[in-house]
Design a protein around this motif. Structure first.
Motif, PDB file in Angstrom:
ATOM      1  N   HIS A 101       9.271  -5.482   5.984  1.00  0.00           N
ATOM      2  CA  HIS A 101       9.449  -4.883   4.658  1.00  0.00           C
ATOM      3  C   HIS A 101       8.754  -3.532   4.645  1.00  0.00           C
ATOM      4  CE1 HIS A 101      11.005  -8.481   2.574  1.00  0.00           C
ATOM      5  NE2 HIS A 101      10.224  -9.149   3.402  1.00  0.00           N
ATOM      6  N   PRO A 102       9.367  -2.529   4.029  1.00  0.00           N
ATOM      7  CA  PRO A 102       8.706  -1.224   3.934  1.00  0.00           C
ATOM      8  C   PRO A 102       7.440  -1.318   3.079  1.00  0.00           C
ATOM      9  CG  PRO A 102      10.734  -1.231   2.646  1.00  0.00           C
ATOM     10  CD  PRO A 102      10.684  -2.536   3.393  1.00  0.00           C
ATOM     11  N   GLY A 103       6.455  -0.504   3.423  1.00  0.00           N
ATOM     12  CA  GLY A 103       5.170  -0.531   2.728  1.00  0.00           C
ATOM     13  C   GLY A 103       5.229  -0.128   1.274  1.00  0.00           C
ATOM     14  N   ASP A 104       6.343   0.465   0.840  1.00  0.00           N
ATOM     15  CA  ASP A 104       6.468   0.834  -0.567  1.00  0.00           C
ATOM     16  C   ASP A 104       7.395  -0.109  -1.341  1.00  0.00           C
ATOM     17  OD1 ASP A 104       8.868   1.625   0.575  1.00  0.00           O
ATOM     18  OD2 ASP A 104       8.829   3.654  -0.252  1.00  0.00           O
ATOM     19  N   ALA A 105       7.717  -1.261  -0.763  1.00  0.00           N
ATOM     20  CA  ALA A 105       8.548  -2.248  -1.463  1.00  0.00           C
ATOM     21  C   ALA A 105       7.797  -2.797  -2.670  1.00  0.00           C
ATOM     22  CB  ALA A 105       8.922  -3.388  -0.515  1.00  0.00           C
ATOM     23  N   ALA A 106       8.530  -3.238  -3.656  1.00  0.00           N
ATOM     24  CA  ALA A 106       7.915  -3.847  -4.840  1.00  0.00           C
ATOM     25  C   ALA A 106       7.235  -5.167  -4.476  1.00  0.00           C
ATOM     26  CB  ALA A 106       8.962  -4.065  -5.922  1.00  0.00           C
ATOM     27  N   PRO A 110       0.774  -1.243   0.000  1.00  0.00           N
ATOM     28  CA  PRO A 110       0.000   0.000   0.000  1.00  0.00           C
ATOM     29  C   PRO A 110       0.804   1.290   0.000  1.00  0.00           C
ATOM     30  CG  PRO A 110       0.031  -0.923   2.186  1.00  0.00           C
ATOM     31  CD  PRO A 110       0.709  -1.926   1.280  1.00  0.00           C
ATOM     32  N   GLY A 111       2.091   1.219   0.311  1.00  0.00           N
ATOM     33  CA  GLY A 111       2.916   2.419   0.365  1.00  0.00           C
ATOM     34  C   GLY A 111       3.487   2.647   1.751  1.00  0.00           C
ATOM     35  N   ARG A 112       4.506   3.465   1.817  1.00  0.00           N
ATOM     36  CA  ARG A 112       5.176   3.767   3.089  1.00  0.00           C
ATOM     37  C   ARG A 112       4.309   4.675   3.957  1.00  0.00           C
ATOM     38  NH1 ARG A 112      10.937   3.928   4.610  1.00  0.00           N
ATOM     39  NH2 ARG A 112      11.018   2.243   3.142  1.00  0.00           N
ATOM     40  N   THR A 113       3.471   5.517   3.313  1.00  0.00           N
ATOM     41  CA  THR A 113       2.551   6.395   4.021  1.00  0.00           C
ATOM     42  C   THR A 113       1.136   6.025   3.618  1.00  0.00           C
ATOM     43  OG1 THR A 113       4.149   8.189   4.067  1.00  0.00           O
ATOM     44  CG2 THR A 113       1.849   8.789   4.375  1.00  0.00           C
ATOM     45  N   CYS A 114       0.288   5.798   4.608  1.00  0.00           N
ATOM     46  CA  CYS A 114      -1.121   5.523   4.357  1.00  0.00           C
ATOM     47  C   CYS A 114      -1.915   6.729   4.838  1.00  0.00           C
ATOM     48  CB  CYS A 114      -1.556   4.256   5.073  1.00  0.00           C
ATOM     49  SG  CYS A 114      -0.733   2.776   4.443  1.00  0.00           S
ATOM     50  N   THR A 115      -2.576   7.404   3.924  1.00  0.00           N
ATOM     51  CA  THR A 115      -3.265   8.647   4.251  1.00  0.00           C
ATOM     52  C   THR A 115      -4.531   8.383   5.065  1.00  0.00           C
ATOM     53  OG1 THR A 115      -4.425   8.563   2.139  1.00  0.00           O
ATOM     54  CG2 THR A 115      -2.384   9.826   2.210  1.00  0.00           C
ATOM     55  N   PRO A 116      -4.927   9.366   5.869  1.00  0.00           N
ATOM     56  CA  PRO A 116      -6.156   9.206   6.660  1.00  0.00           C
ATOM     57  C   PRO A 116      -7.387   9.039   5.762  1.00  0.00           C
ATOM     58  CG  PRO A 116      -4.872  11.088   7.420  1.00  0.00           C
ATOM     59  CD  PRO A 116      -4.250  10.622   6.140  1.00  0.00           C
ATOM     60  N   PHE A 133      -9.990   5.574   9.639  1.00  0.00           N
ATOM     61  CA  PHE A 133      -8.584   5.177   9.503  1.00  0.00           C
ATOM     62  C   PHE A 133      -7.722   6.423   9.687  1.00  0.00           C
ATOM     63  CE2 PHE A 133      -4.740   4.133   7.020  1.00  0.00           C
ATOM     64  CZ  PHE A 133      -4.437   2.886   7.540  1.00  0.00           C
ATOM     65  N   PRO A 134      -6.926   6.487  10.761  1.00  0.00           N
ATOM     66  CA  PRO A 134      -6.207   7.722  11.073  1.00  0.00           C
ATOM     67  C   PRO A 134      -5.023   8.045  10.163  1.00  0.00           C
ATOM     68  CG  PRO A 134      -5.630   6.003  12.640  1.00  0.00           C
ATOM     69  CD  PRO A 134      -6.722   5.447  11.766  1.00  0.00           C
ATOM     70  N   GLY A 135      -4.528   7.083   9.404  1.00  0.00           N
ATOM     71  CA  GLY A 135      -3.346   7.305   8.577  1.00  0.00           C
ATOM     72  C   GLY A 135      -2.070   7.028   9.358  1.00  0.00           C
ATOM     73  N   TYR A 136      -1.027   6.592   8.651  1.00  0.00           N
ATOM     74  CA  TYR A 136       0.230   6.218   9.295  1.00  0.00           C
ATOM     75  C   TYR A 136       1.400   6.526   8.383  1.00  0.00           C
ATOM     76  CZ  TYR A 136      -2.763   3.714  12.520  1.00  0.00           C
ATOM     77  OH  TYR A 136      -3.729   3.415  13.446  1.00  0.00           O
ATOM     78  N   THR A 161       3.053  -2.275  10.934  1.00  0.00           N
ATOM     79  CA  THR A 161       3.560  -1.368  11.956  1.00  0.00           C
ATOM     80  C   THR A 161       3.844  -0.004  11.333  1.00  0.00           C
ATOM     81  OG1 THR A 161       5.867  -2.013  11.601  1.00  0.00           O
ATOM     82  CG2 THR A 161       4.626  -3.266  13.254  1.00  0.00           C
ATOM     83  N   ALA A 162       3.926   0.988  12.210  1.00  0.00           N
ATOM     84  CA  ALA A 162       4.264   2.355  11.809  1.00  0.00           C
ATOM     85  C   ALA A 162       5.037   2.974  12.963  1.00  0.00           C
ATOM     86  CB  ALA A 162       3.004   3.141  11.479  1.00  0.00           C
ATOM     87  N   GLU A 163       5.225   4.279  12.920  1.00  0.00           N
ATOM     88  CA  GLU A 163       6.012   4.970  13.948  1.00  0.00           C
ATOM     89  C   GLU A 163       5.502   4.682  15.359  1.00  0.00           C
ATOM     90  OE1 GLU A 163       5.706   8.954  12.525  1.00  0.00           O
ATOM     91  OE2 GLU A 163       7.394   8.717  11.160  1.00  0.00           O
TER      92      GLU A 163
END
Length: 148
Positions: A44-49, A11-17, A21-24, A87-89
């Motif tokens: 694995h990072p959320g923006d990995a292939a 889904p990507g490294r940043t998930c928007t609100p 869903f609060p976003g991460y 997981t996120a920050e």
């Protein structure tokens, strides 16, 4: 036996609100160890292939078919699964349960004979967020493969 999980369409490294869903930021996905929610296998990072994990497990023949156990396998007999933890920050925020009861009995028997069960799935849900909840076919494709 081994289980190889192959994830695509992250889904990507940043998930928007979004509503509900609060976003991460700094999103990652990993396999969670049984009984140790803070022990994660190969994040694995959320923006990995793509993301992939190989899990060692033992398989026991039972009257109902097979029972799969191991340090990365969760749940009770008949309800086994693998947690894919997001997981996120701020820590873990979402999990997907990769349900082993979704494996066709013949496919599992072939995987036991071959030494490898392969799961292939996309890791983004229909809303564009990290995949969560119980995951069974058609969201995951299970197959037997030769052990490498």
């Amino acid at each position: 036996m081994r289980i190889r999980i192959e994830g695509s369409e992250l889904p990507g490294r940043t998930c928007t609100p979004a509503p509900g869903f609060p976003g991460y930021d700094d999103v990652r996905v990993a396999v969670q160890r049984r009984g140790r929610p803070d022990e994660l296998l190969d994040p694995h990072p959320g923006d990995a292939a793509a993301a992939a994990w190989v899990l060692e497990c033992t398989v026991t023949a039972t009257d109902a078919g097979f029972d799969v156990e191991g340090p990365w396998i969760q749940g009770r007999p008949g309800g086994r699964f693998v947690y894919l933890s997001w997981t996120a920050e701020g820590g873990m925020f979402r999990r997907a349960k990769l349900m082993l009861d979704g494996v066709e009995p013949g496919t599992l028997a072939d995987a036991v004979a071959a030494g490898l069960l392969v799961a292939r799935l996309g890791l983004t849900d229909a809303k564009g967020q990290p995949l969560c909840a119980a995951v069974r076919p058609p969201l995951v494709t299970w197959s037997a493969g030769p052990a490498s």
